[in-house]
Design a protein around this motif. Sequence first.
Motif, short mmCIF file in Angstrom:
data_model
loop_
_atom_site.label_atom_id
_atom_site.label_comp_id
_atom_site.label_asym_id
_atom_site.label_seq_id
_atom_site.Cartn_x
_atom_site.Cartn_y
_atom_site.Cartn_z
N ARG A 552 40.29 55.09 37.61
CA ARG A 552 39.51 54.04 38.51
C ARG A 552 38.94 54.85 39.30
N LEU A 553 37.62 54.41 39.64
CA LEU A 553 36.73 54.79 40.62
C LEU A 553 36.84 54.02 42.13
N ALA A 554 36.21 54.60 43.08
CA ALA A 554 36.31 54.02 44.44
C ALA A 554 35.95 52.60 44.35
N GLU A 555 36.61 51.81 44.85
CA GLU A 555 36.52 50.35 44.85
C GLU A 555 36.38 49.76 46.18
N GLY A 556 35.48 48.71 46.31
CA GLY A 556 35.49 48.10 47.79
C GLY A 556 35.54 46.50 47.51
N TYR A 557 36.81 46.15 47.80
CA TYR A 557 37.04 44.79 47.86
C TYR A 557 36.31 43.79 48.88
N ASP A 558 35.81 44.65 49.84
CA ASP A 558 34.74 43.79 50.74
C ASP A 558 33.70 43.08 49.95
N ARG A 559 33.22 43.74 48.91
CA ARG A 559 32.24 43.30 48.09
C ARG A 559 32.59 42.17 47.22
N VAL A 560 33.81 42.10 46.81
CA VAL A 560 34.52 41.15 46.27
C VAL A 560 34.43 39.76 46.91
N VAL A 561 35.01 39.99 48.33
CA VAL A 561 35.25 38.81 49.18
C VAL A 561 33.73 38.33 49.63
N ALA A 562 32.67 39.04 49.68
CA ALA A 562 31.37 38.79 49.96
C ALA A 562 30.75 38.24 48.76
N SER A 563 30.85 38.26 47.54
CA SER A 563 30.50 37.70 46.62
C SER A 563 31.06 36.32 46.45
N TRP A 564 32.43 36.18 46.76
CA TRP A 564 33.31 34.92 46.68
C TRP A 564 32.73 34.03 47.71
N ARG A 565 32.71 34.45 48.83
CA ARG A 565 32.12 33.86 50.00
C ARG A 565 30.64 33.16 49.54
N ALA A 566 29.65 34.20 49.15
CA ALA A 566 28.53 33.54 48.97
C ALA A 566 28.23 32.98 47.82
N GLN A 567 29.17 32.91 46.88
CA GLN A 567 29.17 32.16 45.60
C GLN A 567 27.97 32.54 44.78
#
Length: 590
Positions: A552-567
């Motif tokens: 596994r590489l470095a993961e940023g789940y803040d990006r996951v939430v950003a995409s979720w919120r932005a749809q």
Amino acid sequence: MVKLAQSISSGLAIIAGHTYRVGQVGSFVRIPLGYQDLFGVVAEVGANAAPEDAGVKEVDTGRWMRVELAGEAIGERFERGLSQHPNIHDSVHIVTEADLRRIYGGDEDDQIAIGTLSSAENIVVRLSLDALVTRHSAILGSTGAGKSTTVASIVRSIVAPSDAKGSKGARVLLLDIHGEYSSALSDLAKVFSATPQPGEEPLYVPYWALEAGELLDFVTGPLNDNQLTAITDKIQEMKGESLANSSLAGLDLQSLTVDSPVPFSLRQLWYDLTDFETATFSGPQRDTPCLETPGDAQTLTAPRYQPHAMGSAGPFLNSAARGIRRQLNLLRSRLLDRRYDFILHPGPWEPELDGTTSEDLDTLLEGWLGHDRPLTVLDLSGVPSSVLVRLIGSILRIVYEALYWSREKTEGGVLRPLLIVMEEAHRYVSPESGNVAAEVVKRIAKEGRKYGVGAMLVSQRPAEIDETVLSQCGTLIALRLSNPTDRGRVKGALPDNLSGLMDLLPVLRTGEAIIAGEAARLPVRTRIFLPAAEHQPRSSDPKVSAAWKTRRLAEGYDRVVASWRAQRTTAVVNDVQIPRSPVTDESVPE
């Protein structure tokens, strides 16, 4: 019924150095009758295919086949249908590669190459483009059977085949539910998306082009008869005022209806109805408005009136109010919800408060159907599921109504036909759906042939597609189907009596299909051409073993939430701005 000769009871025959398997379900046979050859398809093999009056001994010692006759050839010309039938004891022959070329080797202008015979991969299978479009078609198969790849391959075979004999003037509209085709067909298509990426156009569907009932069901929710009458009367009035301010070709006040595609402002509709519902009055005649602040339609700010009071002093409520304040609150909420901008705030097609727009429907249709590319992809992957079916119905209605009423003009469907490819058709054409999309698809299936509008349904659940619509599909392209209910629906919809051939559906390979119907010369088992890697849809399965073996590489789940919120899949947390400046080479002194 055909009985296999004892001389080839092994099931193998060698002709001109080629080995042929005899008695396979789906294989072809030839029956010579004088100057004609009849061709048939083996539909059933074994004891079940034996005549009812055959004894047990005869059934055990011989091999029987049930053959469905499908066409005939005189010389090198093959045609579907029969002018005569064979007699008892007529000889039945194996179909060799030379015979197959007589059937599938035609290179007429209306033929498109879509794959090769599964039993002879050097024989190209061609379909009639005229029958494929005008008589409608369905591509059916379980998840992972290769539906998306088949759709991309057939569309590419129509407009840009490898032999450069494609239909450059084609007009194909593809409804892409999952965003699979934008990259696969970008070299041939103009892409419209509700969440456009670089190189894509924004997708807009003006709300005022929808039927009033369908629009109100979305923006106000359920209405009783009195409430519906109050709102539709206001819409009719506003459309009349808009028409009076700026005339529209082909429409006058006498022929105007509430469903006529005339611009009007939903903001102004909300404001006027809210003002009427919340107004209070004073005075002896209860006709003096008690307005405190006027509000603003543009910003959806409601007017404020003095609260009504009990007794005879007032202020008094408006006795003519229709009780639609809850519905008006929902309308305001919809207008403020940015997820629905593509339909409620449709860019240059959004009306001003007086009903005027920058663009009319002619530029919308020209953008979808009149550009210089043969294919239009409407990427609906960013559309909220709550409005997806309604949006699809609106798009289909706008396109079909426009081509239906322009059938005498060069832009209409008669002189320039349109093929509509409908992905995930079971989501909006099920028997119990009862939505505008289902109604429009039924109309296209029943009468689209006469007006140059063809349908290609794509579904993984044929059992959930309305039987009326599926029965109107003249060509069926059936990939691997495991569900017995789905297979039963396909068997019932087949134009040829080939139930035995349909028993092969669970064991077909990925990208392999059984094709039967109007566009196919004979029902055939085909390997669909596989597009190049860069032209394949983004629908392949993830490589689980490879992904899980990688550290596994470095993961940023803040990006996951950003995409979720932005749809939006491409949303980022930090918009990195990289300064760029041109670089010039400086001459170096010697």
